[in-house]
Design a protein around this motif. Structure first.
Motif, PDB file in Angstrom:
ATOM      1  N   PRO A 146       8.433  -2.795   0.462  1.00 35.22           N
ATOM      2  CA  PRO A 146       8.887  -4.000  -0.098  1.00 35.22           C
ATOM      3  C   PRO A 146      10.703  -3.887  -0.117  1.00 35.22           C
ATOM      4  CG  PRO A 146       7.757  -3.366  -1.836  1.00 35.22           C
ATOM      5  CD  PRO A 146       7.924  -2.063  -0.900  1.00 35.22           C
ATOM      6  N   GLY A 147      10.596  -5.745  -0.253  1.00 39.76           N
ATOM      7  CA  GLY A 147      11.946  -6.056  -0.370  1.00 39.76           C
ATOM      8  C   GLY A 147      13.217  -5.872   0.879  1.00 39.76           C
ATOM      9  N   ARG A 181      -7.493  -3.465   6.058  1.00 41.91           N
ATOM     10  CA  ARG A 181      -6.042  -4.102   5.938  1.00 41.91           C
ATOM     11  C   ARG A 181      -5.341  -4.059   7.085  1.00 41.91           C
ATOM     12  NH1 ARG A 181      -6.046  -4.917  -0.195  1.00 41.91           N
ATOM     13  NH2 ARG A 181      -8.214  -6.374  -0.941  1.00 41.91           N
ATOM     14  N   TRP A 182      -4.541  -5.600   7.546  1.00 39.99           N
ATOM     15  CA  TRP A 182      -3.776  -5.271   7.983  1.00 39.99           C
ATOM     16  C   TRP A 182      -3.087  -6.054   7.797  1.00 39.99           C
ATOM     17  CZ3 TRP A 182      -3.109  -9.658  10.244  1.00 39.99           C
ATOM     18  CH2 TRP A 182      -4.178 -10.806  10.643  1.00 39.99           C
ATOM     19  N   LEU A 209       1.924  -0.064   5.487  1.00 45.15           N
ATOM     20  CA  LEU A 209       2.114  -0.281   4.832  1.00 45.15           C
ATOM     21  C   LEU A 209       2.599  -0.089   3.647  1.00 45.15           C
ATOM     22  CD1 LEU A 209       4.114  -2.889   6.000  1.00 45.15           C
ATOM     23  CD2 LEU A 209       2.424  -4.341   4.908  1.00 45.15           C
ATOM     24  N   VAL A 210       1.756   0.189   2.943  1.00 43.80           N
ATOM     25  CA  VAL A 210       2.331   0.993   1.429  1.00 43.80           C
ATOM     26  C   VAL A 210       2.529   2.333   1.325  1.00 43.80           C
ATOM     27  CG1 VAL A 210       0.255  -0.942   0.178  1.00 43.80           C
ATOM     28  CG2 VAL A 210      -0.582   1.118   1.314  1.00 43.80           C
ATOM     29  N   ASP A 211       3.259   3.192   2.689  1.00 46.01           N
ATOM     30  CA  ASP A 211       2.783   4.538   2.395  1.00 46.01           C
ATOM     31  C   ASP A 211       4.189   4.687   2.334  1.00 46.01           C
ATOM     32  OD1 ASP A 211       4.113   6.925   3.342  1.00 46.01           O
ATOM     33  OD2 ASP A 211       2.621   7.569   4.810  1.00 46.01           O
ATOM     34  N   TRP A 220       9.899  -7.197   3.798  1.00 44.78           N
ATOM     35  CA  TRP A 220       9.324  -5.708   4.006  1.00 44.78           C
ATOM     36  C   TRP A 220      10.765  -5.005   5.044  1.00 44.78           C
ATOM     37  CZ3 TRP A 220       5.541  -2.949   1.580  1.00 44.78           C
ATOM     38  CH2 TRP A 220       4.186  -3.511   1.157  1.00 44.78           C
ATOM     39  N   THR A 221      11.002  -3.268   4.772  1.00 41.28           N
ATOM     40  CA  THR A 221      11.915  -2.964   5.273  1.00 41.28           C
ATOM     41  C   THR A 221      11.398  -1.249   5.464  1.00 41.28           C
ATOM     42  OG1 THR A 221      13.870  -3.485   4.040  1.00 41.28           O
ATOM     43  CG2 THR A 221      13.977  -1.688   5.660  1.00 41.28           C
ATOM     44  N   SER A 222      11.388  -1.571   7.199  1.00 40.10           N
ATOM     45  CA  SER A 222      11.094   0.026   7.799  1.00 40.10           C
ATOM     46  C   SER A 222      11.492   0.775   7.619  1.00 40.10           C
ATOM     47  CB  SER A 222      10.936  -0.711   9.244  1.00 40.10           C
ATOM     48  OG  SER A 222       9.992   0.740   9.950  1.00 40.10           O
ATOM     49  N   LYS A 223      11.523   1.747   6.900  1.00 41.19           N
ATOM     50  CA  LYS A 223      12.244   3.034   6.944  1.00 41.19           C
ATOM     51  C   LYS A 223      12.833   3.760   8.210  1.00 41.19           C
ATOM     52  CE  LYS A 223      11.590   3.349   2.213  1.00 41.19           C
ATOM     53  NZ  LYS A 223      11.720   4.881   2.075  1.00 41.19           N
TER      54      LYS A 223
END
Length: 112
Positions: free
Chosen positions: A62-63, A33-34, A54-56, A9-12
């Protein structure tokens, strides 16, 4: 988005100075979910993020995205969005436990 989550995962925005994370554990049901994420660079940086955050795609993707990594690495002063945690026990399908069974390891990335 698939469940269980992929591992990369990559955070913006930087999280304690880092943007690349591994999903080491997950849980909950439906809207509760977490996912527990650990920094790729510093394993002391562990955060628990709700699945909805996370899905926002405005917050996470993802990636491991390298396109804007220099700009992203500016430290974020507002850490209230993130909850640091000491929950660093990997899930059995993380591929980070011993023994490892290749049949049960979650993928690192979404299938293209």
């Amino acid at each position: 988005m698939i469940w269980p989550p992929v591992k990369a995962w990559t955070s913006k925005e930087s999280v304690y100075g880092y943007v690349h994370f591994v999903a080491i554990n997950y849980g909950g049901e439906l809207m509760k979910r977490w996912v527990v994420l650990m920094s790729v660079v510093d394993s002391n940086v562990v955060v628990k993020v709700s699945w909805s955050q996370l899905v926002d795609l405005s917050d996470w993707e993802p990636g491991w995205d390298e396109r804007n990594h220099l700009e992203i690495y500016k430290l974020t002063n507002d850490k209230s969005y993130f909850k640091a945690t000491d929950l660093s026990h990997p899930s059995t399908d993380s591929g980070l436990t011993i023994p490892i069974s290749e049949n049960t390891i979650r993928p690192w990335f979404d299938k293209i």
